[in-house]
Enzyme design. Structure first.
Site, mmCIF file in Angstrom:
data_model
loop_
_atom_site.group_PDB
_atom_site.id
_atom_site.type_symbol
_atom_site.label_atom_id
_atom_site.label_comp_id
_atom_site.label_asym_id
_atom_site.label_seq_id
_atom_site.Cartn_x
_atom_site.Cartn_y
_atom_site.Cartn_z
ATOM 1 N N ARG A 47 -4.825 7.931 26.890
ATOM 2 C CA ARG A 47 -5.991 8.550 26.595
ATOM 3 C C ARG A 47 -6.276 9.449 25.273
ATOM 4 N NH1 ARG A 47 -6.727 7.941 32.013
ATOM 5 N NH2 ARG A 47 -7.434 5.740 32.607
ATOM 6 N N LYS A 89 -9.643 7.787 10.909
ATOM 7 C CA LYS A 89 -9.976 6.477 11.115
ATOM 8 C C LYS A 89 -8.668 5.753 11.290
ATOM 9 C CE LYS A 89 -14.266 4.736 8.900
ATOM 10 N NZ LYS A 89 -15.041 3.769 7.879
ATOM 11 N N GLU A 118 -19.144 8.068 11.094
ATOM 12 C CA GLU A 118 -20.026 7.127 9.955
ATOM 13 C C GLU A 118 -21.275 6.794 10.794
ATOM 14 O OE1 GLU A 118 -17.336 4.405 7.976
ATOM 15 O OE2 GLU A 118 -19.200 3.442 6.973
ATOM 16 N N ARG A 168 -20.083 9.077 5.417
ATOM 17 C CA ARG A 168 -19.134 8.370 4.966
ATOM 18 C C ARG A 168 -19.145 6.772 4.402
ATOM 19 N NH1 ARG A 168 -14.170 9.565 9.400
ATOM 20 N NH2 ARG A 168 -12.897 8.630 8.146
ATOM 21 N N ASN A 207 -17.076 3.814 0.799
ATOM 22 C CA ASN A 207 -16.920 2.254 0.613
ATOM 23 C C ASN A 207 -17.529 1.617 -0.910
ATOM 24 O OD1 ASN A 207 -16.108 1.820 3.237
ATOM 25 N ND2 ASN A 207 -18.150 1.966 3.862
ATOM 26 N N HIS A 249 -13.000 -5.853 -0.401
ATOM 27 C CA HIS A 249 -12.555 -6.515 0.837
ATOM 28 C C HIS A 249 -12.782 -7.906 0.764
ATOM 29 C CE1 HIS A 249 -13.183 -2.452 3.389
ATOM 30 N NE2 HIS A 249 -12.101 -2.696 2.940
ATOM 31 N N HIS A 303 -4.593 -3.154 -1.690
ATOM 32 C CA HIS A 303 -5.737 -2.731 -1.459
ATOM 33 C C HIS A 303 -6.538 -2.108 -2.437
ATOM 34 C CE1 HIS A 303 -9.130 -1.033 1.008
ATOM 35 N NE2 HIS A 303 -8.759 0.145 0.638
HETATM 36 N N1 LIG Z 1 -7.779 5.008 7.856
HETATM 37 C C1 LIG Z 1 -8.572 4.993 6.715
HETATM 38 O O1 LIG Z 1 -9.371 5.717 6.572
HETATM 39 C C2 LIG Z 1 -7.958 3.904 5.562
HETATM 40 C C3 LIG Z 1 -8.622 4.182 4.151
HETATM 41 C C4 LIG Z 1 -7.877 3.605 3.214
HETATM 42 C C5 LIG Z 1 -7.194 2.536 3.595
HETATM 43 N N2 LIG Z 1 -6.560 2.512 4.702
HETATM 44 C C6 LIG Z 1 -5.384 1.331 5.009
HETATM 45 O O2 LIG Z 1 -4.148 1.843 4.464
HETATM 46 C C7 LIG Z 1 -3.364 0.615 4.297
HETATM 47 C C8 LIG Z 1 -2.777 0.603 3.041
HETATM 48 O O3 LIG Z 1 -2.004 1.800 2.893
HETATM 49 P P1 LIG Z 1 -0.960 2.215 1.725
HETATM 50 O O4 LIG Z 1 -1.760 1.696 0.062
HETATM 51 O O5 LIG Z 1 -0.879 3.521 1.817
HETATM 52 O O6 LIG Z 1 0.130 1.153 1.824
HETATM 53 P P2 LIG Z 1 1.248 0.834 2.789
HETATM 54 O O7 LIG Z 1 1.163 1.770 3.939
HETATM 55 O O8 LIG Z 1 1.559 -0.594 3.161
HETATM 56 O O9 LIG Z 1 2.500 1.339 1.680
HETATM 57 C C9 LIG Z 1 2.776 0.874 0.776
HETATM 58 C C10 LIG Z 1 4.159 0.535 0.421
HETATM 59 O O10 LIG Z 1 5.023 1.616 -0.109
HETATM 60 C C11 LIG Z 1 6.234 1.887 0.594
HETATM 61 N N3 LIG Z 1 6.295 3.354 0.806
HETATM 62 C C12 LIG Z 1 5.452 4.314 1.264
HETATM 63 N N4 LIG Z 1 5.678 5.594 0.961
HETATM 64 C C13 LIG Z 1 6.695 5.331 0.207
HETATM 65 C C14 LIG Z 1 7.464 6.304 -0.692
HETATM 66 N N5 LIG Z 1 7.364 7.501 -0.733
HETATM 67 N N6 LIG Z 1 8.481 5.957 -1.500
HETATM 68 C C15 LIG Z 1 8.895 4.564 -1.540
HETATM 69 N N7 LIG Z 1 8.186 3.639 -0.750
HETATM 70 C C16 LIG Z 1 7.204 4.170 -0.163
HETATM 71 C C17 LIG Z 1 5.871 1.436 2.259
HETATM 72 O O11 LIG Z 1 7.003 0.881 2.543
HETATM 73 C C18 LIG Z 1 4.925 -0.016 1.697
HETATM 74 O O12 LIG Z 1 5.982 -0.935 1.118
HETATM 75 C C19 LIG Z 1 -4.274 -0.459 4.631
HETATM 76 O O13 LIG Z 1 -3.912 -1.137 5.812
HETATM 77 C C20 LIG Z 1 -5.804 -0.116 4.732
HETATM 78 O O14 LIG Z 1 -6.611 -0.775 5.337
HETATM 79 C C21 LIG Z 1 -6.985 2.978 5.899
#
Ligand SMILES: NC(=O)c1ccc[n+]([C@@H]2O[C@H](COP(=O)([O-])OP(=O)(O)OC[C@H]3O[C@@H](n4cnc5c(N)ncnc54)[C@H](O)[C@@H]3O)[C@@H](O)[C@H]2O)c1
Length: 368
Positions: free
Chosen positions: A124, A146, A239, A246, A250, A257, A270
């Site tokens: 939890r 989030k 939010e 928040r 968006n 999206h 993304h």
């Molecule tokens: N929680 C939130 O508030 C929030 C906000 C925006 C996006 N997101 C989520 O974030 C995700 C996208 O995250 P992202 O863009 O960081 O992508 P990701 O986590 O998929 O990482 C992108 C790529 O970079 C590689 N990588 C990471 N760090 C590295 C480094 N330093 N050197 C070499 N390779 C590296 C990873 O292996 C992966 O292939 C989505 O799932 C999205 O929904 C969440």
């Protein structure tokens, strides 16, 4: 060349859930100190590590995790799944994790969202420390609590608000991040300028050289984005505000999206879909008579400077884009809601936008 050690700290003010974000080059000392402190207090530590990071930058990760139980997760959106959540729970159980234990989560938004939700749900709720290693996760996903996973019915459908107990950002790790991923993170940086920080936007526009992992301004800009996000989160942690809060984060995301879902996840990163979404959000603002004195070309040039798309890279069906928008979590009582800009650096939520206007905008980016 010796790495410059330069750390900045800021606090996300959330009462008893407040936490610190440290930003700098070479934060390994902060990481090792934190690990030692926790271990001295008798707290068990485990780590969740993105496999792409581990392969791309072994020196960053190996030293820290070599003596810790750690779970490597495959890179990519597929890891934000119930399968990897179950594997994570089993990993925590087999390491006898208790309520005083701490999970360090290394990687981008994928590992952050999965690791955060593991921490939110196991026993939890246990503590976790975010160590974001992509630009996007540094400026956005690691801050604000989030967490969650995807279902086949849609992205981020299962999750929880669970704040990390600390965020440690080592900008040096960006040197191994693929350039396309760095650019995707820039879309979120540009978004902060557009939605609420005109001086950040102007700074990005006027930089003589594009930002890169080596750029002298990178640290200050990441700090600024984290500060902007932490203030928004402080004022609207869950939010719940209908206007502002928040929801403003968006900007460009309802369009983005829909593009991601219609093109099939993985076609666009993304941040790339968000970049096209920012163009749409700008055009929507103009159609509503807002953003009068702003130049579209300045925005398009800024996005293009980071090789971000400013229109669809291959044609998508207008009807499918519109129906993806109607399935968006942001649809409120059946009405499409969009974040629009009054001008660069000031935005609000527009509650009911005519579908015809949205269709025109989608056609302007190449939907048919
Ligand atoms: N929680 C939130 O508030 C929030 C906000 C925006 C996006 N997101 C989520 O974030 C995700 C996208 O995250 P992202 O863009 O960081 O992508 P990701 O986590 O998929 O990482 C992108 C790529 O970079 C590689 N990588 C990471 N760090 C590295 C480094 N330093 N050197 C070499 N390779 C590296 C990873 O292996 C992966 O292939 C989505 O799932 C999205 O929904 C969440």
């Amino acid at each position: 060349m010796k790495i410059k050690i330069e750390h900045q700290r800021l606090e996300v003010e959330l009462g008893d859930r407040s936490y610190e974000i440290s930003i700098g080059f070479g934060c390994r000392n902060t990481l090792t100190e934190q690990k030692a402190n926790l271990q001295q207090d008798g707290r068990k530590i485990v780590a969740l590590v993105d496999n792409g990071l581990s392969e791309g930058n072994p020196s960053f990760i190996n030293e820290f995790v070599c003596d810790l139980p750690h779970l490597k997760i495959p890179s990519g959106e597929e890891s934000k799944s119930s399968e990897w959540l179950c594997r994570g729970w089993d990993f925590l159980a087999s390491n006898k994790i208790d309520r005083t234990s701490v999970i360090f989560v290394f990687g981008g938004g994928v590992s952050g969202d999965l690791g955060g939700f593991l921490a939110a749900s196991y026993l939890r709720g246990i503590d976790f420390i975010q160590v974001p290693t992509t630009l996007l996760s540094m400026v956005d996903s690691s801050v604000g609590g989030k967490t969650g996973i995807n279902l086949s019915a849609g992205k981020n459908l299962v999750g929880a608000f669970h704040q990390p107990s600390q965020v440690i950002i080592d900008l040096e790790v960006l040197k191994t991040l693929p350039p396309r991923e760095f650019s995707a993170g820039m879309a979120e940086v540009i978004k902060y300028g557009m939605l609420g920080n005109a001086s950040l936007y102007q700074k990005l526009v006027s930089l003589p050289q594009a930002l890169s992992p080596e750029h002298p301004e990178l640290s200050a800009i990441v700090h600024q984005c984290c500060l902007d996000k932490s203030r928004i989160v402080r004022d609207d942690e869950k939010e719940s505000l209908i206007q502002g809060g928040r929801a403003l984060l968006n900007l460009g995301h309802t369009f983005g999206h829909a593009i991601e879902a219609t093109a099939g996840y993985g076609s666009y990163l993304h941040g790339e879909a968000v970049a096209i979404g920012l163009v749409c959000a700008y055009r929507l603002s103009c159609k509503l008579g807002l953003c009068e004195n702003e130049s579209e070309n300045v925005l398009l040039e800024l996005l293009a400077r980071y090789n971000l798309p400013i229109e669809l890279t291959s044609q998508l069906s207008l009807d499918r884009l519109l129906s993806a928008m109607m399935n968006d979590k942001k649809v409120h009582k059946g009405a499409l809601r969009f974040v629009v800009m009054d001008k660069i650096g000031s935005s609000h939520v527009e509650n009911s936008v005519d579908i015809e206007v949205i269709s025109e905008i989608l056609q302007s980016i190449g939907a048919r």
